[in-house]
Design an enzyme around this catalytic site. Structure first.
Site, PDB file in Angstrom:
ATOM      1  N   ASN A   1       0.835  -1.216   0.000  1.00 23.15           N
ATOM      2  CA  ASN A   1       0.000   0.000   0.000  1.00 23.15           C
ATOM      3  C   ASN A   1       0.865   1.260   0.000  1.00 23.15           C
ATOM      4  O   ASN A   1       0.549   2.237  -0.681  1.00 23.15           O
ATOM      5  CB  ASN A   1      -0.943   0.004   1.206  1.00 23.15           C
ATOM      6  CG  ASN A   1      -2.175  -0.841   0.959  1.00 23.15           C
ATOM      7  OD1 ASN A   1      -3.076  -0.440   0.239  1.00 23.15           O
ATOM      8  ND2 ASN A   1      -2.184  -2.051   1.515  1.00 23.15           N
TER       9      ASN A   1
ATOM     10  N   LEU B   1       1.023  -1.998  12.669  1.00 23.32           N
ATOM     11  CA  LEU B   1       0.352  -2.910  13.603  1.00 23.32           C
ATOM     12  C   LEU B   1       0.395  -2.472  15.070  1.00 23.32           C
ATOM     13  O   LEU B   1      -0.164  -3.149  15.924  1.00 23.32           O
ATOM     14  CB  LEU B   1       0.926  -4.322  13.449  1.00 23.32           C
ATOM     15  CG  LEU B   1       0.741  -4.895  12.030  1.00 23.32           C
ATOM     16  CD1 LEU B   1       1.235  -6.322  11.949  1.00 23.32           C
ATOM     17  CD2 LEU B   1      -0.721  -4.817  11.586  1.00 23.32           C
TER      18      LEU B   1
ATOM     19  N   HIS C   1      -8.182  -0.774   6.830  1.00 19.91           N
ATOM     20  CA  HIS C   1      -8.365  -2.093   7.444  1.00 19.91           C
ATOM     21  C   HIS C   1      -8.939  -3.040   6.391  1.00 19.91           C
ATOM     22  O   HIS C   1      -9.857  -2.662   5.660  1.00 19.91           O
ATOM     23  CB  HIS C   1      -9.309  -1.979   8.638  1.00 19.91           C
ATOM     24  CG  HIS C   1      -9.427  -3.268   9.388  1.00 19.91           C
ATOM     25  ND1 HIS C   1      -8.448  -3.729  10.236  1.00 19.91           N
ATOM     26  CD2 HIS C   1     -10.397  -4.219   9.378  1.00 19.91           C
ATOM     27  CE1 HIS C   1      -8.813  -4.909  10.722  1.00 19.91           C
ATOM     28  NE2 HIS C   1      -9.994  -5.221  10.220  1.00 19.91           N
TER      29      HIS C   1
HETATM   30  C1  GAR Z   1      -3.122  -4.319   4.428  1.00 23.48           C
HETATM   31  O1  GAR Z   1      -4.015  -5.273   3.937  1.00 23.48           O
HETATM   32  C2  GAR Z   1      -3.812  -3.503   5.486  1.00 23.48           C
HETATM   33  O2  GAR Z   1      -5.166  -3.345   5.272  1.00 23.48           O
HETATM   34  C3  GAR Z   1      -3.564  -4.362   6.708  1.00 23.48           C
HETATM   35  O3  GAR Z   1      -2.248  -4.775   6.561  1.00 23.48           O
HETATM   36  C4  GAR Z   1      -1.986  -4.968   5.178  1.00 23.48           C
HETATM   37  C5  GAR Z   1      -0.657  -4.345   4.846  1.00 23.48           C
HETATM   38  O4  GAR Z   1      -0.277  -4.745   3.557  1.00 23.48           O
HETATM   39  N1  GAR Z   1      -3.773  -3.623   7.898  1.00 23.48           N
HETATM   40  C6  GAR Z   1      -4.319  -4.187   8.973  1.00 23.48           C
HETATM   41  O5  GAR Z   1      -4.645  -5.347   9.026  1.00 23.48           O
HETATM   42  C7  GAR Z   1      -4.513  -3.233  10.145  1.00 23.48           C
HETATM   43  N2  GAR Z   1      -5.409  -3.761  11.090  1.00 23.48           N
HETATM   44  P1  GAR Z   1       0.925  -4.045   2.810  1.00 23.48           P
HETATM   45  O6  GAR Z   1       2.122  -4.048   3.764  1.00 23.48           O
HETATM   46  O7  GAR Z   1       1.169  -4.894   1.615  1.00 23.48           O
HETATM   47  O8  GAR Z   1       0.497  -2.644   2.468  1.00 23.48           O
END
Ligand code: GAR
Length: 333
Positions: free
Chosen positions: A158, A229, A248
């Site tokens: 992201n 996190l 989320h």
């Molecule tokens: C994402 O899916 C985000 O929504 C989630 O972590 C992932 C990070 O992915 N966030 C949570 O679960 C927060 N509660 P990335 O490192 O590939 O962006």
């Protein structure tokens, strides 16, 4: 329009209602007091216009502000209105003397109309607040760009999408990558993209000022959580009010809270037999995955979909929607 205003102010429904009450009562009380004062001073329709304007200007510049803060205090909304007053004063200071006076005069026009009807006082105050905010916003964005700090604990897909989206943006810059894990993939992205990075430690984050000092020193305006996190401490939330958002990978309020991240979310959604999942972009408050929602998008779950397949569908939604939602939010404030 009211919904947008509530989002702009980042307040819940109850606080929004109280704020509207404060505006309504202040408008009506100012109008009433102005009438009492002009009556007491013996003003009639034949009184020289300049005297009438001077009294009303005085009531608007001083009386209104005092009444606003007093009523706000009685309604438990002093902190909100104090910020509001400070922004208004700053704004008056930024504009040229001439435009400040002409804005005062048009505000007096609004005030006079409001005097004829208590309800119209509320709407003119709301639109004054809206135009004050958008004037301030355009002045600020002309002066310097908006700087984002992206917080991530993992791979950072992201974060990468956000960096790509804002790479050549005229007013929004991905200025800093923040991570709590020295080995996180997102730090490699920062190195490759030549973006400054900051590795934070638990002690300073939770017991210090949450790195607010460092972020302010780098002129960061918005904090964008993208797979971060740790819970955001109160000190940081207070240092960036209404300027911290999170994404989320589920349709909150379901499947959120402590321990609900990444694959755990998708496993829980599949185990519950849900027919759809999606993403939620929301403001961050002191609880995990809890602040006011800004945006949601959904994707279907077919019978037999695995958590891994669902993760892919959700990630596609995140990559498509998070950057433009950030842009819209940042540009509108
Ligand atoms: C994402 O899916 C985000 O929504 C989630 O972590 C992932 C990070 O992915 N966030 C949570 O679960 C927060 N509660 P990335 O490192 O590939 O962006």
């Amino acid at each position: 329009m009211l919904k947008r205003l509530q989002q702009k102010w980042n307040v819940n429904g109850k606080q929004f209602f109280l704020i509207l009450c404060v505006f309504a009562i202040t408008g009506t009380a100012t109008a009433w007091l102005t009438r009492v004062i002009t009556g007491w001073m013996g003003f009639t329709t034949g009184t020289f216009w300049l005297w009438q304007w001077l009294v009303r200007l005085g009531m608007l510049v001083i009386g209104y502000q005092v009444i606003l803060l007093t009523v706000a205090f009685l309604f438990g909304q002093f902190a909100f209105f104090w910020e509001f007053e400070k922004r208004m004063l700053r704004w008056m200071g930024i504009g040229s003397r001439g435009s400040a006076i002409s804005n005062e005069l048009s505000a007096i026009g609004n005030e006079q109309r409001a005097m004829s009807d208590g309800r119209s006082a509320v709407s003119s105050q709301l639109s004054a607040a809206g135009s004050e905010a958008s004037n301030l916003k355009s002045q600020i964005s002309n002066l310097h760009p908006v700087h984002l700090a992206v917080f991530a604990s993992g791979t950072g897909s992201n974060a990468q999408k956000i960096i790509d989206y804002f790479r050549d943006h005229p007013t929004i810059k991905s200025t800093l990558i923040v991570s709590n894990k020295p080995e996180a993939g997102v730090l490699e992205i920062a190195r490759r993209e030549k973006i400054a990075s900051l590795i934070i430690n638990r002690e300073n984050f939770f017991r210090g000022d949450g790195y607010a000092g460092e972020l302010k020193a780098l002129d960061i305006h918005w904090i964008i959580l993208a797979g971060f996190l740790w819970k955001v401490p109160e000190s940081l939330i207070q240092a960036f009010p209404g300027k911290i958002i999170n994404i989320h990978p589920a349709l909150l309020p379901k499947y959120g809270g402590k321990g609900m991240y990444g694959h755990f979310v998708h496993e829980a959604v599949i185990a519950a037999g849900e027919k759809e999942s999606g993403i939620t972009i929301h403001y961050v408050d002191e609880q995990f995955d809890h602040g006011q929602h800004i945006f949601q998008a959904t994707c279907p779950i077919a019978p037999g979909d695995s958590p891994e397949l669902l993760a892919k569908k959700v990630q596609a939604l995140e990559h498509t929607h998070y950057p433009p939602v950030i842009e819209k939010l940042v540009t509108n404030r």
